[in-house]
Each structure stands twice: as structure tokens, then as C-alpha cells.
Design a protein around this motif. Sequence first.
Motif, short mmCIF file in Angstrom:
data_model
loop_
_atom_site.label_atom_id
_atom_site.label_comp_id
_atom_site.label_asym_id
_atom_site.label_seq_id
_atom_site.Cartn_x
_atom_site.Cartn_y
_atom_site.Cartn_z
N UNK A 18 9.31 21.86 18.39
CA UNK A 18 9.13 22.79 17.33
C UNK A 18 9.32 22.19 15.92
N UNK A 19 10.22 21.09 15.94
CA UNK A 19 10.15 20.21 14.82
C UNK A 19 8.78 19.67 14.36
N UNK A 20 8.09 19.20 15.47
CA UNK A 20 7.05 18.51 15.15
C UNK A 20 5.92 19.54 14.59
N UNK A 21 5.81 20.88 15.06
CA UNK A 21 5.07 21.82 14.71
C UNK A 21 5.22 22.14 13.23
N UNK A 22 6.69 22.35 13.10
CA UNK A 22 6.96 22.66 11.60
C UNK A 22 6.78 22.04 10.65
N UNK A 23 6.96 20.52 10.83
CA UNK A 23 6.65 19.69 9.67
C UNK A 23 5.12 19.29 9.84
N UNK A 24 4.41 19.50 10.61
CA UNK A 24 3.09 19.33 10.89
C UNK A 24 2.63 17.81 11.10
N UNK A 25 3.72 17.36 12.17
CA UNK A 25 3.71 15.84 12.59
C UNK A 25 3.56 15.83 14.00
N UNK A 26 2.61 16.64 14.61
CA UNK A 26 2.22 16.49 15.96
C UNK A 26 1.77 15.37 16.30
N UNK A 27 2.26 14.53 17.41
CA UNK A 27 1.52 13.39 17.89
C UNK A 27 0.29 13.50 18.48
N UNK A 28 -0.62 12.66 18.84
CA UNK A 28 -1.81 12.65 19.30
C UNK A 28 -1.66 12.60 20.87
N UNK A 29 -0.46 12.05 21.35
CA UNK A 29 -0.27 11.92 22.89
C UNK A 29 1.19 12.16 23.09
N UNK A 30 1.48 12.64 24.13
CA UNK A 30 3.05 12.81 24.58
C UNK A 30 3.12 12.75 26.01
N UNK A 31 4.18 12.01 26.53
CA UNK A 31 4.46 11.98 27.94
C UNK A 31 5.66 12.99 28.24
N UNK A 32 5.64 13.89 29.11
CA UNK A 32 6.59 14.81 29.41
C UNK A 32 6.92 14.54 30.81
#
Length: 329
Positions: A18-32
Motif C-alpha cells: 500500500x505504501x508503494x502504491x501511495x508514494x508511486x514507488x512500485x518496483x518492477x519486480x517482486x518476489x512473494x
Amino acid sequence: MAGFADVLGHEQTIAHMKKAIELGKVSHAYIINGEKGSGKKLLAGIFAQTLQCQEKGTEPCMHCQSCLQAQSMNQPDIIRVTHEKPNTISVEDIRGQLNGDIQIKPYSSPYKIYIVDEAEKLSPQAQNALLKTIEEPPAYAVILLLTANTGMLLPTILSRCVVLDLKPVPSEKIKKYLMEELELPDYKADVCTAFAQGNVGKAKRLALSDSFSEMMEHAIHLVKYISEMDVSDLTEDLKKIGTYKIDINDYLDLLMVWYRDVLMFKATQDADLLIFKEELGAIRDKAKNSSYEGLECILKALDKAKIRLNANVNFDMVMELLLLTMKEN
């Protein structure tokens, strides 16, 4: 599909998303990263739906065109990478569904999101092909790798992704969910919660499984009467256990929780600490007639049996040795 607010546990991972969405700092790649049933696909789906939501909030609105498409699995810019071979995601799968598609701009959304489930099955060649895309992705690309084992991924991939580890969900939350949402009785909710070990998906699967109830009955019968069994009885039980081969870890966990209950009652005499509360009489008898050393020996034998089975040691031989250890102690 649910929103973040409907997810049980995983507050830290949700807060990060949610923080990444709110700040517009979404990464190009995530590992869940999390074991099977821990909620990886659920979280990835909600994250993807929220990123594409036309309301641009930190929760999916559930009513815009993009959310409706996502809920019916028809959002054209949320792509789920599939694989035909059950144990391998090949380089052809990655090139055909991801590398060859990612340069095409999104149809109608701000992002183009790729969800790769069971990423631990990526072949080395597939990982190397994926690495090139992760290193130089288009600005609109988001790749979500879902895995139960980050150790199977190349260090170069791990170093270029944001890794989100899913933690076990507290037992009291799982038990409350089972009793309120699935209307499970208190005793069965206790047992399923204990076996789930913080895994909501596993707790739900066990709660709804008729075969788990049958397996539990057999396991309890075995531990209650094994000291009185002769060789022919043990042979019959060994055959029955063979029918649970696919779910043998669940079966061994049932035995382990029983013996931990016996050990706990022997040490504390406190019935409130037991998982198998309805078996108090049998647990009291076993505690009285067993030594601490004998119970520890059985618990160690159960751990060894799991390790041996994971190493593909002969099933019947492993279980026969375990039953003899249980009988002797």
C-alpha cells in the motif's frame, strides 16, 4: 476477489504494498515468498487489481471496469504465466508469455502486470531469460514471482527483486476465522489451527476435508492402542497408513501433536494446554505410563521420518521403523 482489508494477517506485506502504491514507488519486480496455502496468489491478485484500479486508491474499488475485469480474471493487462510441464517452467514459457509480450504497451491500464506462480519451478534457462527483462524492463512493467522456496532462484534474480516474506498468521486469528466464517466447533477449530501452523489456506483445507477427519480418527486410534498391538495389527495399520501417502506429512503432524499433548500434560497436568482436549482420558493414561525420555524419543523419530521421506527413502521401511519406535517407547 477480496481487498487488502479482507486478508487475514500479513499486515507487514500489505503495508509495504500500500505504501508503494501511495508514494508511486512500485518496483518492477517482486518476489512473494511463502509456503503453499499462505496467501501468495491472493495477495498478488489484490496488489495487481489495486494497481490497475481506475479509482487509484490503496484498495481496489471493486466497481470500476478494471476491477470487474480483474475479478472475472479477464483484465487484459494482468497476465498469469502458465506452464504445461507440471514440474518445470521452461524458457519457452517465459519467452512466449512474458519476454515476447512485455514490449507491447498496456491495453487500457497504467501497468502491465505478470504473475508467475510456482516460480521455484523456473528452469535455469528460464531464469536467465527472465533476468534480462528484469534488468531492463519497460516503465509500465511489474513482475510478481510467487515462490515457496527462494533458494531455487538465482542470486542475480533475488538481488534485483523486492522480496516479501509471508509470516505465519497468529493462531488466535485463524481459530476465530474457522469458528466464525466456517462455523467449525471449538475442538475441531483447535486441531485445524494447530496443524496449520500459521497457514490460513492449510487451516481452511483441513477444516473442509472429510479425508482429514478420517485420517485423524485413524491416527488417534493408533497412538491410543499401539502399545497393545501385535505384529499382525501393526502390519494392518501400516497398510492403512499407506493410503495416506499423499498426505503423509499431515498424518505425521497428527501423531506429533498427540505426543506433544502427552508430554505437555505429563509436565503440567493442565488440560487447557492440550490440542486434543476431547482425548483427555487417553492422554492422561499415556502420560502416566510413558517416560519423558520415551516421549522425546518418539518425537525425534517423527522428525527423522519426515526427513527420510523427503529424501525418498522407502515409505514402508520408514513407517515400519517409526511404528516400532512408537511401540517400544
